[in-house]
Design an enzyme around this catalytic site. Structure first.
Site, PDB file in Angstrom:
ATOM      1  CB  CYS A 127      -1.773   4.278   4.595  1.00 26.79           C
ATOM      2  SG  CYS A 127      -3.222   3.651   3.710  1.00 26.79           S
ATOM      3  CB  SER A 128      -0.073   0.312   6.734  1.00 25.45           C
ATOM      4  OG  SER A 128      -1.071   0.851   7.580  1.00 25.45           O
ATOM      5  CB  CYS A 129      -4.411  -0.975   2.570  1.00 23.61           C
ATOM      6  SG  CYS A 129      -5.175   0.653   2.698  1.00 23.61           S
ATOM      7  CB  CYS A 151      -0.907   0.012   1.226  1.00 20.49           C
ATOM      8  SG  CYS A 151      -1.886   1.530   1.303  1.00 20.49           S
TER       9      CYS A 151
END
Lengths: 223, 109
Positions: free
Chosen positions: A131-133, A128
């Site tokens: 962000c950090s999906c 991602c």
């Protein structure tokens, strides 16, 4: 910092320990020592309000955090192993991961997840960049490196170099396909079953499927 | 269901830089790729981020870019790709001249 005995000069160890004066060792910094960030303050404030207004209870909050922390790559690995031994299940998983997880009694949550299959022509890896999906309910919380700017920026810029650093070498004639989960879907890689595993049962197969295999930074090995 | 872009359509990502919460990464803005999948309809995150309902929902497309079209000096395989989920209002039909490296017959699906 020096008030906490955390002063660097005080912590010098150029002298031996056969001395009788007391001296303070440097403490490992606590999480709170960096000060609260804007969003940490916001999170605390919202949580306190929800508790104060009895929207949720402390116990419910604690249980939710505990539940999130309890998710592990073992869930995703069970699905991958089942897909390897049952082509019909694999087809259903590629069609609808959440429904396939439900068949195995696994709660994959409500965010759509797609399984992306590695083949002998295509190697997939997920990121991602924004962000950090991450498919947390199926493979647990993301590792720190997955959330780090280095991985997020480099894996789309030079994926093969990044994969090499993970010990994963993809032949030149294969396509490396990076999936950037920027929006409403989450991705997990469905790795290929390694050769030499014909005699293994489903449980033994699942043990070969690590977290990184489902991110795509590694491929399962037959040991 | 019909969508603005069918699978296989060559699309360009808007080269715009609006303020606010946007889910289109910088590295694909102004780049050309191919629609390889229609992911579905989702409330617009640019509206959701500000407490609005995000309706009407927007179509989310999976767009496949050749790495060579994203990074002119890309040193990996010629067929390497990146797939990014992009909302319809960020996409437009590509000019024939754009994304030269992507003009091959590869289906990317």
């Amino acid at each position: 910092m020096s008030e906490n005995g955390n002063d660097q000069q005080d912590g010098g160890h150029s002298h031996g320990h056969a001395h009788d004066h007391s001296h303070r060792h440097p403490f490992q910094p606590d999480l709170e020592d960096g000060g609260y960030s804007y969003y940490q303050v916001m999170t605390e404030a919202v949580a306190e309000l929800l508790l104060e207004k009895a929207v949720i209870t402390s116990e419910e909050l604690r249980k939710t955090v505990e539940s999130i922390d309890s998710k592990s790559p073992a869930f995703g690995a069970r699905m991958v192993a089942r897909a390897w031994v049952d082509p019909d299940f694999k087809a259903r998983m590629l069609d609808d991961v959440i429904a396939a997880a439900d068949e195995l009694g696994i709660d994959a949550g409500g965010i759509p997840i797609k399984a992306i299959e590695n083949t002998d022509r295509v190697h997939n890896v997920i990121v991602c960049t924004l962000c950090s999906c991450y498919p947390r309910l199926l493979i647990g919380l993301p590792p720190d490196w997955y959330k780090a700017r280095a991985y997020r920026s480099r894996v789309v810029r030079e994926p093969r170099a990044v994969l090499e650093e993970f010990g994963t070498s993809i032949p030149d004639d294969m396509e490396v396909r990076v999936h950037d989960s920027t929006a409403d879907l989450r991705y997990m890689v469905l790795p290929a079953r390694p050769k030499g595993t014909e005699a293994l049962d489903e449980e033994a197969l699942a043990a070969l499927v690590t977290r990184d295999c489902m991110i795509g930074t590694a491929v399962p090995k037959s040991n | 269901m019909t969508h603005r872009f069918p699978i296989g359509a060559r699309v360009s990502v808007s080269s715009s830089f609006p303020p606010g919460h946007v889910r289109t990464p910088f590295f694909v803005r102004g780049k050309t790729g191919i629609v390889t999948e229609v992911a579905g309809e989702f409330p617009n995150p640019e509206e959701l981020a500000y407490g609005r309902d995000g309706l009407p929902a927007r179509t989310l497309f999976r767009v496949t870019f050749l790495q060579q079209d994203l990074w002119p000096d890309y040193a990996g395989g010629a067929g390497d790709t990146t797939v990014v989920d992009i909302f319809e209002h960020w996409l437009q039909e590509a000019d024939a001249s754009e994304g030269a490296a992507g003009k091959g017959e590869r289906a990317h699906v």
